[in-house]
Design a protein around this motif. Structure first.
Motif, PDB file in Angstrom:
ATOM      1  N   HIS A  47     -17.949 -18.599 -29.896  1.00  0.00           N
ATOM      2  CA  HIS A  47     -17.380 -19.944 -30.010  1.00  0.00           C
ATOM      3  C   HIS A  47     -15.881 -19.819 -30.274  1.00  0.00           C
ATOM      4  CE1 HIS A  47     -16.630 -23.941 -31.857  1.00  0.00           C
ATOM      5  NE2 HIS A  47     -17.491 -24.309 -30.922  1.00  0.00           N
ATOM      6  N   GLU A  48     -15.084 -20.722 -29.739  1.00  0.00           N
ATOM      7  CA  GLU A  48     -13.629 -20.644 -29.840  1.00  0.00           C
ATOM      8  C   GLU A  48     -13.119 -20.652 -31.280  1.00  0.00           C
ATOM      9  OE1 GLU A  48     -12.620 -25.343 -29.104  1.00  0.00           O
ATOM     10  OE2 GLU A  48     -12.936 -24.038 -27.389  1.00  0.00           O
ATOM     11  N   ASP A  49     -13.867 -21.233 -32.218  1.00  0.00           N
ATOM     12  CA  ASP A  49     -13.443 -21.288 -33.614  1.00  0.00           C
ATOM     13  C   ASP A  49     -14.127 -20.235 -34.473  1.00  0.00           C
ATOM     14  OD1 ASP A  49     -11.756 -23.470 -33.119  1.00  0.00           O
ATOM     15  OD2 ASP A  49     -13.410 -24.877 -33.373  1.00  0.00           O
ATOM     16  N   GLY A  50     -14.747 -19.236 -33.860  1.00  0.00           N
ATOM     17  CA  GLY A  50     -15.448 -18.191 -34.595  1.00  0.00           C
ATOM     18  C   GLY A  50     -16.940 -18.474 -34.638  1.00  0.00           C
ATOM     19  N   PRO A  51     -17.680 -17.731 -35.456  1.00  0.00           N
ATOM     20  CA  PRO A  51     -19.140 -17.911 -35.505  1.00  0.00           C
ATOM     21  C   PRO A  51     -19.519 -19.363 -35.768  1.00  0.00           C
ATOM     22  CG  PRO A  51     -18.523 -15.963 -36.738  1.00  0.00           C
ATOM     23  CD  PRO A  51     -17.238 -16.672 -36.362  1.00  0.00           C
ATOM     24  N   ARG A  52     -20.557 -19.814 -35.028  1.00  0.00           N
ATOM     25  CA  ARG A  52     -21.011 -21.201 -35.159  1.00  0.00           C
ATOM     26  C   ARG A  52     -22.534 -21.209 -35.204  1.00  0.00           C
ATOM     27  NH1 ARG A  52     -21.806 -25.802 -30.957  1.00  0.00           N
ATOM     28  NH2 ARG A  52     -22.056 -24.055 -29.558  1.00  0.00           N
ATOM     29  N   LEU A  53     -23.080 -21.919 -36.176  1.00  0.00           N
ATOM     30  CA  LEU A  53     -24.528 -22.071 -36.293  1.00  0.00           C
ATOM     31  C   LEU A  53     -25.018 -22.945 -35.147  1.00  0.00           C
ATOM     32  CD1 LEU A  53     -27.129 -21.618 -37.972  1.00  0.00           C
ATOM     33  CD2 LEU A  53     -26.545 -23.719 -39.205  1.00  0.00           C
ATOM     34  N   LEU A  54     -25.937 -22.409 -34.329  1.00  0.00           N
ATOM     35  CA  LEU A  54     -26.504 -23.174 -33.216  1.00  0.00           C
ATOM     36  C   LEU A  54     -27.720 -23.966 -33.666  1.00  0.00           C
ATOM     37  CD1 LEU A  54     -26.330 -20.695 -30.207  1.00  0.00           C
ATOM     38  CD2 LEU A  54     -24.908 -22.694 -30.632  1.00  0.00           C
ATOM     39  N   VAL A  55     -28.674 -23.285 -34.288  1.00  0.00           N
ATOM     40  CA  VAL A  55     -29.883 -23.950 -34.779  1.00  0.00           C
ATOM     41  C   VAL A  55     -30.302 -23.313 -36.095  1.00  0.00           C
ATOM     42  CG1 VAL A  55     -30.808 -24.735 -32.557  1.00  0.00           C
ATOM     43  CG2 VAL A  55     -31.360 -22.463 -33.363  1.00  0.00           C
ATOM     44  N   LYS A  56     -30.873 -24.143 -36.956  1.00  0.00           N
ATOM     45  CA  LYS A  56     -31.324 -23.666 -38.259  1.00  0.00           C
ATOM     46  C   LYS A  56     -32.753 -24.143 -38.466  1.00  0.00           C
ATOM     47  CE  LYS A  56     -30.154 -23.370 -43.082  1.00  0.00           C
ATOM     48  NZ  LYS A  56     -29.207 -23.729 -44.123  1.00  0.00           N
ATOM     49  N   GLY A  57     -33.639 -23.209 -38.743  1.00  0.00           N
ATOM     50  CA  GLY A  57     -35.032 -23.538 -38.977  1.00  0.00           C
ATOM     51  C   GLY A  57     -35.882 -23.290 -37.742  1.00  0.00           C
ATOM     52  N   ARG A  58     -37.099 -22.838 -37.967  1.00  0.00           N
ATOM     53  CA  ARG A  58     -38.014 -22.522 -36.867  1.00  0.00           C
ATOM     54  C   ARG A  58     -38.286 -23.739 -35.986  1.00  0.00           C
ATOM     55  NH1 ARG A  58     -42.869 -19.904 -39.204  1.00  0.00           N
ATOM     56  NH2 ARG A  58     -43.182 -21.960 -40.066  1.00  0.00           N
TER      57      ARG A  58
END
Length: 167
Positions: free
Chosen positions: A79-90
């Motif tokens: 991601h252009e701004d560094g690490p990015r959380l895509l999805v959280k939780g099963r």
């Protein structure tokens, strides 16, 4: 400080993965068409990874769910701004996979080839080559993936797209 420590861990894992790729000369092919290239692969994790990958390839999300911890999370590293959380939780992850298969670029997905690069303890490294069929022809998206396991299940996934869509 937590963010800096997390970024340092990710960078070390990525550097290790790239070093393993560079050190590999020949790989082994298993029965599912997945190449195992280097490293020690704990039997329990290999079984879980093989079953999880096979379930995903056949788009069986119920079987995929059984190989993920409840607090599973996926991070995008390109991601252009560094690490990015895509999805959280099963459950959010399964919903995102279902959405992927149901529409957009996911509906163009044909299959994937996976190169298993190596592992250290409960962390495994692989490169995924996802193949898509667009109206103007086939394309591939390759992604470097670090997968962390907890209690024998996928816990964290760190994804770095290696290159843009290719012909």
């Amino acid at each position: 400080m937590k963010k800096c420590a997390r970024s340092a861990i990710v960078l070390v894992a990525l550097a290790l993965g790239f070093a393993l790729v560079a050190a590999v000369s020949h790989g082994q092919q298993d029965g599912a068409g997945l190449r195992w290239l280097a490293g020690e692969f704990p039997e329990e994790l290999v079984r879980s990874m093989d079953e999880s990958s096979a379930a995903f390839l056949r788009k069986d999300l119920e079987a995929t769910r059984s190989h993920m911890t409840e607090d599973f999370a996926t991070w995008e590293l390109h991601h252009e701004d560094g690490p990015r959380l895509l999805v959280k939780g099963r459950e959010e992850s399964i919903a995102a996979m279902q959405s992927f298969f149901d529409g957009g670029i996911g509906s163009l997905w044909q299959e994937a080839d996976v190169d298993r690069v190596g592992s250290i303890g409960g962390t495994m490294v692989q490169i995924e080559h996802d193949h898509y069929r667009f109206e103007d022809g086939p394309r591939t998206i390759s992604t470097f993936v670090v997968i962390q396991y907890k209690d024998g299940k996928r816990w964290r996934e760190w994804r770095l797209r290696l290159d843009p869509l290719q012909r």
